[in-house]
Motif scaffolding. Structure first.
Motif, PDB file in Angstrom:
ATOM      1  N   ASP A   1       0.830  -1.204   0.000  1.00  0.00           N
ATOM      2  CA  ASP A   1       0.000   0.000   0.000  1.00  0.00           C
ATOM      3  C   ASP A   1       0.866   1.257   0.000  1.00  0.00           C
ATOM      4  O   ASP A   1       0.401   2.335   0.336  1.00  0.00           O
ATOM      5  N   ASN A   2       2.136   1.095  -0.340  1.00  0.00           N
ATOM      6  CA  ASN A   2       3.130   2.162  -0.355  1.00  0.00           C
ATOM      7  C   ASN A   2       3.438   2.698   1.043  1.00  0.00           C
ATOM      8  O   ASN A   2       4.003   3.770   1.195  1.00  0.00           O
ATOM      9  N   GLU A   3       3.075   1.939   2.076  1.00  0.00           N
ATOM     10  CA  GLU A   3       3.387   2.354   3.436  1.00  0.00           C
ATOM     11  C   GLU A   3       4.850   2.081   3.748  1.00  0.00           C
ATOM     12  O   GLU A   3       5.424   1.121   3.223  1.00  0.00           O
ATOM     13  N   PRO A   4       5.466   2.923   4.575  1.00  0.00           N
ATOM     14  CA  PRO A   4       6.847   2.650   4.971  1.00  0.00           C
ATOM     15  C   PRO A   4       6.941   1.334   5.749  1.00  0.00           C
ATOM     16  O   PRO A   4       6.078   1.024   6.571  1.00  0.00           O
ATOM     17  N   LEU A   5       7.968   0.583   5.461  1.00  0.00           N
ATOM     18  CA  LEU A   5       8.336  -0.583   6.268  1.00  0.00           C
ATOM     19  C   LEU A   5       9.575  -0.149   7.037  1.00  0.00           C
ATOM     20  O   LEU A   5      10.534   0.359   6.453  1.00  0.00           O
ATOM     21  N   VAL A   6       9.541  -0.323   8.341  1.00  0.00           N
ATOM     22  CA  VAL A   6      10.524   0.288   9.224  1.00  0.00           C
ATOM     23  C   VAL A   6      11.190  -0.763  10.100  1.00  0.00           C
ATOM     24  O   VAL A   6      10.534  -1.703  10.573  1.00  0.00           O
ATOM     25  N   ILE A   7      12.477  -0.582  10.327  1.00  0.00           N
ATOM     26  CA  ILE A   7      13.185  -1.335  11.356  1.00  0.00           C
ATOM     27  C   ILE A   7      13.251  -0.413  12.572  1.00  0.00           C
ATOM     28  O   ILE A   7      13.775   0.698  12.488  1.00  0.00           O
ATOM     29  N   CYS A   8      12.679  -0.866  13.671  1.00  0.00           N
ATOM     30  CA  CYS A   8      12.623  -0.058  14.889  1.00  0.00           C
ATOM     31  C   CYS A   8      13.988  -0.006  15.557  1.00  0.00           C
ATOM     32  O   CYS A   8      14.584  -1.039  15.842  1.00  0.00           O
ATOM     33  N   HIS A   9      14.464   1.206  15.802  1.00  0.00           N
ATOM     34  CA  HIS A   9      15.692   1.392  16.580  1.00  0.00           C
ATOM     35  C   HIS A   9      15.380   1.489  18.058  1.00  0.00           C
ATOM     36  O   HIS A   9      16.130   0.980  18.888  1.00  0.00           O
ATOM     37  N   ARG A  10      14.234   2.177  18.360  1.00  0.00           N
ATOM     38  CA  ARG A  10      13.904   2.385  19.770  1.00  0.00           C
ATOM     39  C   ARG A  10      12.411   2.627  19.932  1.00  0.00           C
ATOM     40  O   ARG A  10      11.861   3.535  19.323  1.00  0.00           O
ATOM     41  N   PRO A  11      11.739   1.803  20.743  1.00  0.00           N
ATOM     42  CA  PRO A  11      10.356   2.121  21.099  1.00  0.00           C
ATOM     43  C   PRO A  11      10.361   3.371  21.985  1.00  0.00           C
ATOM     44  O   PRO A  11      11.206   3.487  22.877  1.00  0.00           O
ATOM     45  N   VAL A  12       9.456   4.297  21.746  1.00  0.00           N
ATOM     46  CA  VAL A  12       9.460   5.562  22.478  1.00  0.00           C
ATOM     47  C   VAL A  12       8.312   5.657  23.464  1.00  0.00           C
ATOM     48  O   VAL A  12       8.531   5.868  24.649  1.00  0.00           O
ATOM     49  N   ALA A  13       7.071   5.523  22.976  1.00  0.00           N
ATOM     50  CA  ALA A  13       5.918   5.773  23.844  1.00  0.00           C
ATOM     51  C   ALA A  13       4.662   5.115  23.291  1.00  0.00           C
ATOM     52  O   ALA A  13       4.522   4.925  22.085  1.00  0.00           O
ATOM     53  N   TRP A  14       3.766   4.796  24.198  1.00  0.00           N
ATOM     54  CA  TRP A  14       2.412   4.396  23.841  1.00  0.00           C
ATOM     55  C   TRP A  14       1.607   5.667  23.620  1.00  0.00           C
ATOM     56  O   TRP A  14       1.903   6.703  24.215  1.00  0.00           O
ATOM     57  N   VAL A  15       0.579   5.596  22.790  1.00  0.00           N
ATOM     58  CA  VAL A  15      -0.338   6.719  22.598  1.00  0.00           C
ATOM     59  C   VAL A  15      -1.628   6.377  23.343  1.00  0.00           C
ATOM     60  O   VAL A  15      -2.234   5.336  23.100  1.00  0.00           O
ATOM     61  N   GLY A  16      -2.019   7.266  24.265  1.00  0.00           N
ATOM     62  CA  GLY A  16      -3.150   6.999  25.132  1.00  0.00           C
ATOM     63  C   GLY A  16      -4.513   7.268  24.509  1.00  0.00           C
ATOM     64  O   GLY A  16      -4.643   7.883  23.451  1.00  0.00           O
TER      65      GLY A  16
END
Length: 169
Positions: free
Chosen positions: A118-133
């Motif tokens: 769907d042309n969405e970015p595929l990402v390799i996570c370097h660091r989880p940052v935060a949950w969104v509440g």
């Protein structure tokens, strides 16, 4: 800190908090939002090879985590950062239901390693940052609905009829 799933990530409680995170991000740090069961379920920390998504149409494994970029594009100019981040959350809010109980948006830093079907970015996570509440999600919904656009909504294929048009249009 929000110790959901033992991640040690903090909780962004409202849309202003997410906007501020984006505003303060260093230029060399790419921020993304991902809807899933979290970093542990996505095998973050176990190397790039374990961080995969799956194409929902074909089942093909994808070489990275599908995510939505939070970086503000230059063409956005000095428009509202709240509207920008609200869109980033709202675009894929349907994934909470599709991915089942416990699926939530979370912010990560990473690098793009490809594009999905769907042309969405595929990402390799370097660091989880935060949950969104929940409050941030509710505020995002209000911001988007407040734009009163009859032509815009979440990117949800199940809302399409058999001819590819939006249901109810």
């Amino acid at each position: 800190m929000d110790e959901r799933a033992g991640t040690g990530m903090y909780l962004i409680e409202d849309l202003s908090g997410l906007a501020e995170l984006v505003r303060q991000a260093p230029p060399d740090e790419e921020l993304y939002v991902r809807w899933s069961h979290g970093p542990d379920a996505d095998h973050v920390g176990r190397g790039a090879a374990g961080q995969t998504s799956r194409d929902s149409l074909t089942g093909v494994p994808l070489p990275g985590l599908s995510a939505n970029p939070l970086r503000v594009e230059p063409w956005w100019g000095d428009r509202s950062l709240h509207i920008w981040v609200a869109r980033r959350l709202y675009d894929y809010c349907h994934l909470r239901e599709l991915r089942g109980p416990g699926a939530s948006p979370w912010v990560l830093t990473g690098r793009e390693c490809g594009r999905g079907p769907d042309n969405e970015p595929l990402v390799i996570c370097h660091r989880p940052v935060a949950w969104v509440g929940e409050k941030a999600l509710h505020e995002a919904d209000l911001v988007v609905q407040g734009q009163r656009s009859a032509e815009w909504g979440p990117l949800h294929r199940a809302d399409q009829d058999d001819r590819g048009g939006r249901r109810g249009s």
